[in-house]
Design a protein around this motif. Structure first.
Motif, mmCIF file in Angstrom:
data_model
loop_
_atom_site.group_PDB
_atom_site.id
_atom_site.type_symbol
_atom_site.label_atom_id
_atom_site.label_comp_id
_atom_site.label_asym_id
_atom_site.label_seq_id
_atom_site.Cartn_x
_atom_site.Cartn_y
_atom_site.Cartn_z
ATOM 1 N N CYS A 148 31.361 47.228 92.108
ATOM 2 C CA CYS A 148 32.339 46.226 92.542
ATOM 3 C C CYS A 148 31.686 45.330 93.600
ATOM 4 C CB CYS A 148 33.594 46.890 93.116
ATOM 5 S SG CYS A 148 33.269 48.370 94.113
ATOM 6 N N CYS A 181 34.802 46.328 97.352
ATOM 7 C CA CYS A 181 35.171 47.724 97.138
ATOM 8 C C CYS A 181 36.006 48.185 98.336
ATOM 9 C CB CYS A 181 33.944 48.610 97.015
ATOM 10 S SG CYS A 181 32.638 47.949 95.932
ATOM 11 N N ALA A 208 37.549 46.424 93.154
ATOM 12 C CA ALA A 208 38.078 47.779 92.978
ATOM 13 C C ALA A 208 38.787 48.195 94.252
ATOM 14 C CB ALA A 208 36.960 48.753 92.635
ATOM 15 N N ILE A 259 37.628 55.054 93.337
ATOM 16 C CA ILE A 259 36.202 54.733 93.303
ATOM 17 C C ILE A 259 35.514 55.439 94.465
ATOM 18 C CG2 ILE A 259 36.492 52.512 92.164
ATOM 19 C CD1 ILE A 259 36.077 51.250 94.992
ATOM 20 N N VAL A 303 31.914 46.565 101.209
ATOM 21 C CA VAL A 303 32.472 47.908 101.066
ATOM 22 C C VAL A 303 33.169 48.252 102.373
ATOM 23 C CG1 VAL A 303 31.981 50.332 100.581
ATOM 24 C CG2 VAL A 303 30.589 48.544 99.504
#
Length: 430
Positions: A164, A167, A189, A236, A396
């Protein structure tokens, strides 16, 4: 007249023919036996060559992504050559030709060690150079040597590319409100749940094969393009969980100041920094306000402790260094060079927080425009008011939220400008 009785005995050639036949048959069998022996030697050499090719490909695959999670193609090439030397005594790779070589051939003198990508390889191919095996017994058949070579290829199951571009790892509720997320070239995600009150919020993903992946069912409100197809999925996992944090042990500690020295080091915070010298900037306090931070080839590292004694954050979670921009405050930085450019420390990493830092990275006013990975596994990325982010980053974070009037997150994901996601496993595919 006297006759010799011996001359009357009829002469017969049967014995001579038999002897000649035996000699010829023996020669054929000896030749065939010699050929079998020589070809057996060639087969044994072929087996050794295949073992060497397998070992070389696996050795290259083991080191192409280093323990730091970054790409090390030169190390992979050297590992392949070392194992070929050890297992098959290969000393010369010059002009080695592999007609089926993969797209990226880093050694200008041969194509026998190749990769399918220069920036995020998922396959490594090794062809052991051709070795002529001598066949001394089969020389009577004009076969003095037999060429022997072997090919092996490994493939990574996952890794190289992030699953992704944005994320969101946290299992809680994430609020879009009036915010708009647009990502080109990567998926989005999100673990946990999207706030049911996302009245005017939206998520738009573009790019072949890219998607919006949600752990929870789609809220009744909000706009999503394309329509999420992966809902009620397992969460995830953190694609950068194995990333090694920057080493700041040798950096200079700088006392609190309202001016920006503009050189790498350990600080409480940064104020009005422009033209920062490339390198690592470690922050323990709040950087931001109504000021501009501009840097090329820099990494901001958000840790706990104080500017005089920086440290790791508590495993239970702790607020450490953070970012908070408002008004005319802006953050415009690019990460150190990512592969395939000459590697630098922390290549591809723009902003990183200690894995247990639960601080917020907040952007209001004019927001930020960054290039390079933003990683805050337990932190929150927040946009307030008109705060906007234009980026090519892999992001992230634990939480992602908008607040106030419409804000926008816009990303054109570019893997080459980010850290490389370490692969999870590999296997011989050829």
């Amino acid at each position: 007249m006297v006759h010799n009785p011996v001359s009357r005995i009829g002469r017969r050639d049967d014995g001579a023919v038999a002897i000649i036949t035996v000699i010829l048959i023996s020669a054929v069998f000896v030749g065939l036996a010699a050929l079998v022996v020589d070809l057996g030697m060639a087969r044994d050499s072929r087996r050794q060559a295949q073992n060497a090719a397998d070992a070389s490909a696996l050795a290259a695959g083991n080191v192409v992504y280093g323990s730091d999670g970054r790409l090390h193609v030169d190390d992979a090439v050297n590992a392949a050559k070392t194992y070929a030397l050890t297992n098959y005594n290969v000393t010369n790779w010059t002009n080695c030709l592999d007609p089926s070589a993969l797209a990226y051939r880093p050694d200008p003198n041969n194509t026998c060690i190749s990769f399918d990508s220069a920036t995020a390889p998922m396959r490594v191919r090794v062809k052991v150079p051709i070795h002529d095996v001598s066949t001394p017994f089969a020389g009577i058949w004009a076969v003095s040597t037999v060429p022997v070579s072997a090919v092996a290829q490994i493939q990574f199951d996952t890794g190289g590319l992030a699953p992704c571009g944005l994320c969101v790892l946290g299992s809680g509720t994430h609020s879009l409100q009036e915010g708009h997320i647009t990502v080109n070239g990567a998926s989005v995600a999100i673990n946990g749940t999207l706030d049911a009150n996302n009245a005017g919020g939206s998520i738009t993903v573009t790019g072949t094969g890219k998607s919006i992946d949600l752990q929870a069912p789609l809220p009744a409100k909000g706009t999503y393009l394309p329509q999420p197809v992966l809902v009620n999925q397992p969460p995830i996992v953190d694609p950068l969980a194995s990333l090694i944090m920057p080493d700041y042990s040798a950096l200079t500690v700088h006392a609190k100041t309202n001016t920006c020295p503009g050189v790498p080091g350990i600080y409480d915070h940064l104020i009005a920094c422009a033209g920062m010298t490339p390198g690592l900037y470690v922050l323990t306090g709040v950087t931001g306000g109504n000021f501009g931070i501009v840097g090329n080839r820099v990494t901001l590292d958000l840790v706990c402790g104080t500017w005089s004694v920086p440290r790791l954050c508590a495993t239970a979670g702790e607020v450490g260094g953070s970012l908070s921009f408002n008004g005319g405050g802006t953050l415009t930085i690019t990460a150190p060079n990512a592969p395939p450019l000459p590697p630098e420390p922390n290549a591809g990493l723009a902003i990183v927080a200690d894995p247990n830092n639960i601080a917020t990275l907040s952007f209001g006013g004019n927001g930020a425009a960054n290039s390079g990975t933003i990683y805050a596994a337990r932190g929150t990325l927040q946009y307030n008011g008109n705060g906007a982010l234009g980026t090519d980053s892999l992001i992230v974070v634990n939480d992602f939220s908008f607040a106030g009037t419409p804000s926008a997150f816009v990303s054109s994901y570019t893997q080459a400008n980010n850290v490389t996601v370490p692969p999870s496993s590999m296997h011989l595919s050829q």
